[in-house]
Design a protein around this motif. Structure first.
Motif, short mmCIF file in Angstrom:
data_model
loop_
_atom_site.label_atom_id
_atom_site.label_comp_id
_atom_site.label_asym_id
_atom_site.label_seq_id
_atom_site.Cartn_x
_atom_site.Cartn_y
_atom_site.Cartn_z
N UNK A 123 0.99 -1.05 0.00
CA UNK A 123 0.15 0.17 -0.06
C UNK A 123 0.74 1.24 0.15
N UNK A 124 0.53 1.96 -0.86
CA UNK A 124 1.14 3.61 -0.91
C UNK A 124 2.46 3.49 -1.80
N UNK A 125 2.87 2.48 -2.37
CA UNK A 125 4.08 2.02 -3.14
C UNK A 125 3.97 2.64 -4.45
N UNK A 126 4.69 3.80 -4.57
CA UNK A 126 4.57 4.27 -5.80
C UNK A 126 5.79 4.54 -6.77
N UNK A 127 6.78 4.03 -6.25
CA UNK A 127 8.04 4.31 -6.77
C UNK A 127 8.26 3.35 -8.22
N UNK A 128 8.43 3.94 -9.28
CA UNK A 128 8.70 3.25 -10.49
C UNK A 128 10.24 2.71 -10.54
N UNK A 129 10.29 1.31 -10.18
CA UNK A 129 11.61 0.59 -10.24
C UNK A 129 12.00 -0.07 -11.46
N UNK A 130 12.89 0.68 -12.31
CA UNK A 130 13.08 0.01 -13.63
C UNK A 130 14.60 -0.77 -13.50
N UNK A 131 14.26 -1.92 -13.99
CA UNK A 131 15.44 -2.95 -13.71
C UNK A 131 15.82 -3.61 -15.18
N UNK A 132 17.15 -3.32 -15.51
CA UNK A 132 18.01 -3.52 -16.66
C UNK A 132 19.08 -4.70 -16.31
N UNK A 133 18.54 -6.07 -16.73
CA UNK A 133 19.51 -7.01 -16.77
C UNK A 133 20.63 -6.92 -17.49
N UNK A 134 21.89 -6.87 -17.23
CA UNK A 134 22.98 -6.66 -18.13
C UNK A 134 23.55 -8.15 -18.33
N UNK A 135 24.34 -8.68 -19.55
CA UNK A 135 24.69 -9.91 -19.75
C UNK A 135 25.95 -10.24 -18.72
N UNK A 136 26.58 -9.26 -17.88
CA UNK A 136 27.68 -9.55 -17.00
C UNK A 136 27.42 -9.92 -15.80
N UNK A 137 26.04 -10.07 -15.43
CA UNK A 137 25.48 -10.43 -14.15
C UNK A 137 24.99 -9.30 -13.28
N UNK A 138 25.04 -8.10 -13.82
CA UNK A 138 24.49 -6.90 -13.11
C UNK A 138 23.19 -6.41 -13.46
N UNK A 139 22.38 -6.10 -12.38
CA UNK A 139 21.04 -5.64 -12.66
C UNK A 139 21.32 -4.11 -12.40
N UNK A 140 21.03 -3.21 -13.37
CA UNK A 140 20.94 -1.66 -13.14
C UNK A 140 19.66 -1.36 -12.82
#
Length: 188
Positions: free
Chosen positions: A63-80
């Protein structure tokens, strides 16, 4: 009379999902229905796979969570991760076709997930383990155009609608075929 007949014919094609109290409950209900339309593997296309090609928005039913959390999976094993533009990073490691570790680092604050659903608009991971001991059972992501404008329940309704619409021509053909057979039998 004619209006009622058309309503009865159209009834199976209408999307009438019940109200759900949590994202987990709704995913539990719809996964068996849509699972057949999912990609089978996280590894199928390697770096050209959907996991890496799509910018994913993490959905939440808090409830009340309004953050847009954009996740970009990178081939090296990192999530930006961009949380309303503020940058952060996480890591992941694919373990076979259907398993992935996601967390702060490989062995610190990380969890093992299994692929539950993947297409070009939706990604659902289910946490591995005894469900009685797990608080957050699913990670639910939508592609950026969907996830940045819809709530979690609207997005899941869109997922069901997407594949319900794909089945409609076959149901319509089946209905017409049954009517034709009934008319032929009646006229004999």
């Amino acid at each position: 009379m004619e209006e009622r007949l058309l309503d009865k014919i159209a009834e199976p094609f209408n999307l009438n999902l019940p109200e759900y109290t949590s994202m987990e409950q709704m995913i539990d209900e719809i996964l068996p229905v849509v699972k057949q339309f999912s990609e089978n593997s996280l590894e199928d296309k390697g770096e050209d796979g959907l996991l890496f090609k799509v910018n994913w928005v993490k959905m939440s039913d808090q409830p009340g969570y309004t953050v847009v959390s954009l996740h970009a999976f990178q081939p090296g094993g990192e999530i930006r991760i961009a949380n309303d533009g503020a940058m952060d990073v996480s890591s992941f490691k694919i373990l076979g076709a259907k398993r992935i570790i996601i967390g702060d680092s490989m062995y610190r604050n990380s969890f093992l997930y299994e692929l539950a659903f993947l297409d070009n608009d939706f990604l659902i991971f289910k946490r591995h383990g005894n469900e009685a001991n797990i608080q957050d059972k699913y990670l639910f992501y939508c592609s950026e155009p969907i996830g940045s404008r819809l709530t979690w329940d609207e997005a899941l309704e869109k997922l069901v609608g997407k594949y319900r619409d794909n089945q409609m021509p076959w149901l319509l053909i089946l209905f017409v075929l049954i009517v034709v057979i009934a008319v032929i039998v009646y006229l004999r």
